[in-house]
Structure formats: structure tokens, C-alpha cells
Design a protein around this motif. Sequence first.
Motif, PDB file in Angstrom:
ATOM      1  N   THR A  72      37.243  30.671  35.439  1.00  0.00           N
ATOM      2  CA  THR A  72      38.245  31.386  36.225  1.00  0.00           C
ATOM      3  C   THR A  72      37.573  32.450  37.088  1.00  0.00           C
ATOM      4  N   PHE A 101      38.926  36.564  38.922  1.00  0.00           N
ATOM      5  CA  PHE A 101      39.991  37.551  39.063  1.00  0.00           C
ATOM      6  C   PHE A 101      40.956  37.172  40.181  1.00  0.00           C
ATOM      7  N   ASN A 102      42.220  37.521  40.017  1.00  0.00           N
ATOM      8  CA  ASN A 102      43.255  37.377  41.050  1.00  0.00           C
ATOM      9  C   ASN A 102      43.498  35.949  41.526  1.00  0.00           C
ATOM     10  N   CYS A 103      43.097  34.973  40.745  1.00  0.00           N
ATOM     11  CA  CYS A 103      43.344  33.563  41.088  1.00  0.00           C
ATOM     12  C   CYS A 103      44.689  33.180  40.456  1.00  0.00           C
ATOM     13  N   ILE A 104      45.713  32.988  41.284  1.00  0.00           N
ATOM     14  CA  ILE A 104      47.054  32.704  40.774  1.00  0.00           C
ATOM     15  C   ILE A 104      47.081  31.407  39.967  1.00  0.00           C
ATOM     16  N   ASN A 131      34.808  33.806  33.172  1.00  0.00           N
ATOM     17  CA  ASN A 131      35.066  34.349  34.502  1.00  0.00           C
ATOM     18  C   ASN A 131      33.768  34.319  35.308  1.00  0.00           C
ATOM     19  N   CYS A 157      44.611  30.224  38.194  1.00  0.00           N
ATOM     20  CA  CYS A 157      43.970  30.550  36.908  1.00  0.00           C
ATOM     21  C   CYS A 157      44.958  31.265  35.994  1.00  0.00           C
ATOM     22  N   ILE A 158      45.699  32.208  36.555  1.00  0.00           N
ATOM     23  CA  ILE A 158      46.692  32.958  35.779  1.00  0.00           C
ATOM     24  C   ILE A 158      47.771  32.019  35.261  1.00  0.00           C
ATOM     25  N   LYS A 204      32.554  37.741  36.748  1.00  0.00           N
ATOM     26  CA  LYS A 204      32.119  38.718  35.754  1.00  0.00           C
ATOM     27  C   LYS A 204      30.730  38.421  35.208  1.00  0.00           C
TER      28      LYS A 204
END
Length: 82
Positions: free
Chosen positions: A9, A11-14, A34, A16-17, A37
Motif C-alpha cells: 500500500t 498513504f492516501n490511496c483510496i 507501505n 488501499c483504504i 514508509k
Amino acid sequence: MEKKIVVYTMFNCIFCINLKNWMESNQLRYEERNIIKDSEYEKEFHDLNGAGLPLIVIQNNGEETIVTGFNQRKLEKLLIKS
């Protein structure tokens, strides 16, 4: 043997969320990696020829299946109905 699920994934990947929410609502355990990260996870993602996120790697009885993107229908077949 239980399936091992690794999810790449960022960050901020819709997508992924949405995938993580779906996995949790179906009580599917997974390891999140991630790629922003951790540079090692980014390298693994590229080594898998990752072309999009999320990238789901399912290991089951020595076989590996890779799903790119949140393809709910395909994931249901692989993880719930099998």
C-alpha cells in the motif's frame, strides 16, 4: 495451512483504504507493507512487477497469486469462497 496475505500500500490511496476496510470487515488477516514508509517494501513491490496499488500477494500451499488493485470479486473467490 492458512493463507498468508501480504498487501502493498501507500498513504492516501483510496483503493488501499477500501481494500483494508474490506479485509477487516471479512476478518481476513494480512500483513501491510507501505512502500512509501519502507524502501525495502518498495523494492519488493517493484520486484513483483507492481504496476498499481494495492498489490495483494496470496500464498497458499506453496502457490502464489498476485492481484493488482482492489478487485473485490476476484478476492472473494480467492479468499472467501475457496
